[in-house]
Design a protein around this motif. Structure first.
Motif, short mmCIF file in Angstrom:
data_model
loop_
_atom_site.label_atom_id
_atom_site.label_comp_id
_atom_site.label_asym_id
_atom_site.label_seq_id
_atom_site.Cartn_x
_atom_site.Cartn_y
_atom_site.Cartn_z
N GLN A 59 1.43 6.73 -6.96
CA GLN A 59 0.44 7.77 -7.24
C GLN A 59 1.04 9.17 -7.10
O GLN A 59 0.77 10.05 -7.93
CB GLN A 59 -0.76 7.62 -6.30
N GLU A 60 1.87 9.35 -6.08
CA GLU A 60 2.52 10.66 -5.89
C GLU A 60 3.44 10.97 -7.07
O GLU A 60 3.47 12.10 -7.57
CB GLU A 60 3.31 10.67 -4.59
N GLU A 89 2.21 1.68 -3.47
CA GLU A 89 1.15 2.16 -4.37
C GLU A 89 0.94 3.66 -4.19
O GLU A 89 0.78 4.39 -5.17
CB GLU A 89 -0.15 1.41 -4.10
N GLN A 90 0.98 4.12 -2.94
CA GLN A 90 0.83 5.55 -2.66
C GLN A 90 1.98 6.34 -3.28
O GLN A 90 1.78 7.40 -3.86
CB GLN A 90 0.77 5.79 -1.14
N LYS A 91 3.17 5.79 -3.18
CA LYS A 91 4.34 6.46 -3.76
C LYS A 91 4.21 6.56 -5.27
O LYS A 91 4.55 7.59 -5.86
CB LYS A 91 5.62 5.70 -3.38
N ALA A 99 0.83 -1.21 0.00
CA ALA A 99 0.00 0.00 0.00
C ALA A 99 0.87 1.26 0.00
O ALA A 99 0.55 2.24 -0.70
CB ALA A 99 -0.93 0.00 1.20
N GLU A 100 1.95 1.24 0.76
CA GLU A 100 2.87 2.39 0.78
C GLU A 100 3.50 2.60 -0.59
O GLU A 100 3.64 3.74 -1.05
CB GLU A 100 3.95 2.18 1.83
#
Length: 125
Positions: free
Chosen positions: A87-88, A83-85, A80-81
């Motif tokens: 997206q950023e 995936e967030q990265k 999840a971390e």
């Protein structure tokens, strides 16, 4: 000349750090403990006392506290971390594309590619 020298110094760091990311995360506590034991055997062969102490502690902690459910939760959190990265980094690339600055676009694309690679590794692909 300075650029070449600094590039040569940075190369081993990049290779070693990417090797660390390339290692798939263990799927069970037994697998994790086997991996620690393998590293411990290697440390014993090379008489690396500091590494031996750390690995013995890690092995005992793993035996005392590791659960397969907890390990899966940690892996899911790591994915999840990542995936967030991604997206950023995608957002940063879009912003760079809006400026039209090719150098900035290339830099942001490289960061996005790295983040996507880290995500694939975290997912075990």
């Amino acid at each position: 000349m300075k650029l070449r020298f600094s590039t040569l110094l940075a190369l081993p760091v990049l290779v070693l750090s990417s090797a660390a990311f390339a290692a798939p995360q263990p799927e069970s506590c037994v697998t994790k403990q086997q991996e620690i034991q393998t590293q411990l055997d290697y440390a014993h062969q090379h008489n690396n006392k500091n590494q031996i102490n750390g690995l013995e502690k890690a092995l005992s902690e793993s035996k005392a506290h590791c659960t397969d459910a907890g390990l899966k939760a940690d892996n899911a959190k790591r994915v999840a971390e990542k995936e967030q990265k991604v997206q950023e980094r995608e957002q940063e690339l879009k912003e760079a594309q809006a400026t039209g600055n090719n150098e900035k676009i290339a830099k942001r694309q490289k960061k996005l590619d790295e983040a996507q690679s880290e995500l694939r590794e975290a997912q075990g692909k």
